[in-house]
Scaffold this active site. Structure first.
Site, PDB file in Angstrom:
ATOM      1  N   TYR A  69       0.821  -1.210   0.000  1.00  8.91           N
ATOM      2  CA  TYR A  69       0.000   0.000   0.000  1.00  8.91           C
ATOM      3  C   TYR A  69       0.855   1.260   0.000  1.00  8.91           C
ATOM      4  O   TYR A  69       2.014   1.241   0.411  1.00  8.91           O
ATOM      5  CB  TYR A  69      -0.931   0.027   1.221  1.00  8.91           C
ATOM      6  CG  TYR A  69      -0.179   0.188   2.525  1.00  8.91           C
ATOM      7  CD1 TYR A  69       0.041   1.451   3.081  1.00  8.91           C
ATOM      8  CD2 TYR A  69       0.350  -0.911   3.179  1.00  8.91           C
ATOM      9  CE1 TYR A  69       0.754   1.593   4.259  1.00  8.91           C
ATOM     10  CE2 TYR A  69       1.060  -0.785   4.352  1.00  8.91           C
ATOM     11  CZ  TYR A  69       1.260   0.481   4.892  1.00  8.91           C
ATOM     12  OH  TYR A  69       1.980   0.620   6.053  1.00  8.91           O
ATOM     13  N   PHE A  97      -5.689   5.277   0.027  1.00  8.20           N
ATOM     14  CA  PHE A  97      -4.694   4.215   0.004  1.00  8.20           C
ATOM     15  C   PHE A  97      -4.731   3.524  -1.344  1.00  8.20           C
ATOM     16  O   PHE A  97      -5.781   3.075  -1.792  1.00  8.20           O
ATOM     17  CB  PHE A  97      -4.986   3.161   1.079  1.00  8.20           C
ATOM     18  CG  PHE A  97      -4.816   3.649   2.484  1.00  8.20           C
ATOM     19  CD1 PHE A  97      -3.578   3.605   3.109  1.00  8.20           C
ATOM     20  CD2 PHE A  97      -5.898   4.145   3.185  1.00  8.20           C
ATOM     21  CE1 PHE A  97      -3.433   4.043   4.414  1.00  8.20           C
ATOM     22  CE2 PHE A  97      -5.764   4.587   4.490  1.00  8.20           C
ATOM     23  CZ  PHE A  97      -4.519   4.535   5.103  1.00  8.20           C
ATOM     24  N   ASP A 117       2.710   7.139   4.286  1.00  6.71           N
ATOM     25  CA  ASP A 117       3.202   5.793   4.573  1.00  6.71           C
ATOM     26  C   ASP A 117       3.288   5.018   3.265  1.00  6.71           C
ATOM     27  O   ASP A 117       2.507   5.252   2.345  1.00  6.71           O
ATOM     28  CB  ASP A 117       2.270   5.086   5.559  1.00  6.71           C
ATOM     29  CG  ASP A 117       2.907   3.869   6.213  1.00  6.71           C
ATOM     30  OD1 ASP A 117       4.135   3.659   6.069  1.00  6.71           O
ATOM     31  OD2 ASP A 117       2.182   3.118   6.890  1.00  6.71           O
ATOM     32  N   TYR A 165      -8.564   6.761  11.108  1.00  4.26           N
ATOM     33  CA  TYR A 165      -8.011   6.923  12.452  1.00  4.26           C
ATOM     34  C   TYR A 165      -8.831   7.862  13.334  1.00  4.26           C
ATOM     35  O   TYR A 165      -8.453   8.119  14.474  1.00  4.26           O
ATOM     36  CB  TYR A 165      -6.550   7.374  12.363  1.00  4.26           C
ATOM     37  CG  TYR A 165      -5.686   6.340  11.688  1.00  4.26           C
ATOM     38  CD1 TYR A 165      -5.322   5.182  12.359  1.00  4.26           C
ATOM     39  CD2 TYR A 165      -5.255   6.500  10.378  1.00  4.26           C
ATOM     40  CE1 TYR A 165      -4.538   4.208  11.738  1.00  4.26           C
ATOM     41  CE2 TYR A 165      -4.481   5.535   9.752  1.00  4.26           C
ATOM     42  CZ  TYR A 165      -4.130   4.402  10.437  1.00  4.26           C
ATOM     43  OH  TYR A 165      -3.365   3.436   9.826  1.00  4.26           O
TER      44      TYR A 165
END
Length: 115
Positions: free
Chosen positions: A20, A94, A32, A77
């Site tokens: 990802y 993502f 990320d 989140y």
């Protein structure tokens, strides 16, 4: 779907593996990236071990599929965020490639679409 898959979908409670890249919508800023670490994420699907947007989104993916998951804050989140990477109440995107589900692996090699 950025690239269709050709395999089966994961089953609830099954071990899955995915590459990802996480980005902030609008700016496209990356926060990320499992590909940069050359280490896919391995987890059990459907039991809350990852964010809700992943549990639900990846369950609909086929092995080998590359998809863009648009995750609202409440499926990500939430109010707490993930300091210092993700601020509170942040929607996320993502790019996810489903590499394996249980003992089954995707037939094609991993690839990335740069956005």
């Amino acid at each position: 779907v950025l690239k269709p898959g050709s395999g089966r979908t994961p089953k609830n409670g099954e071990m899955v593996q995915a590459h990802y890249i996480g980005r902030f919508p609008g700016s496209g800023k990356e926060f990320d990236n499992s590909r940069a670490r050359n280490k896919p994420l391995t987890f059990i699907i459907g039991i809350g071990s990852v964010i809700k947007g992943w549990d639900e989104g990846i369950m609909d993916m086929q092995l080998g599929e590359l998809a863009l998951l648009k995750v609202t804050s409440d499926y990500g989140y939430g109010e707490e965020g993930l300091p210092p990477m993700v601020p509170p109440n942040q929607d996320l995107e993502f790019e996810v490639e489903l590499l394996a589900a249980g003992d089954d692996k995707a037939s094609s090699g991993s690839q990335c679409i740069t956005m």
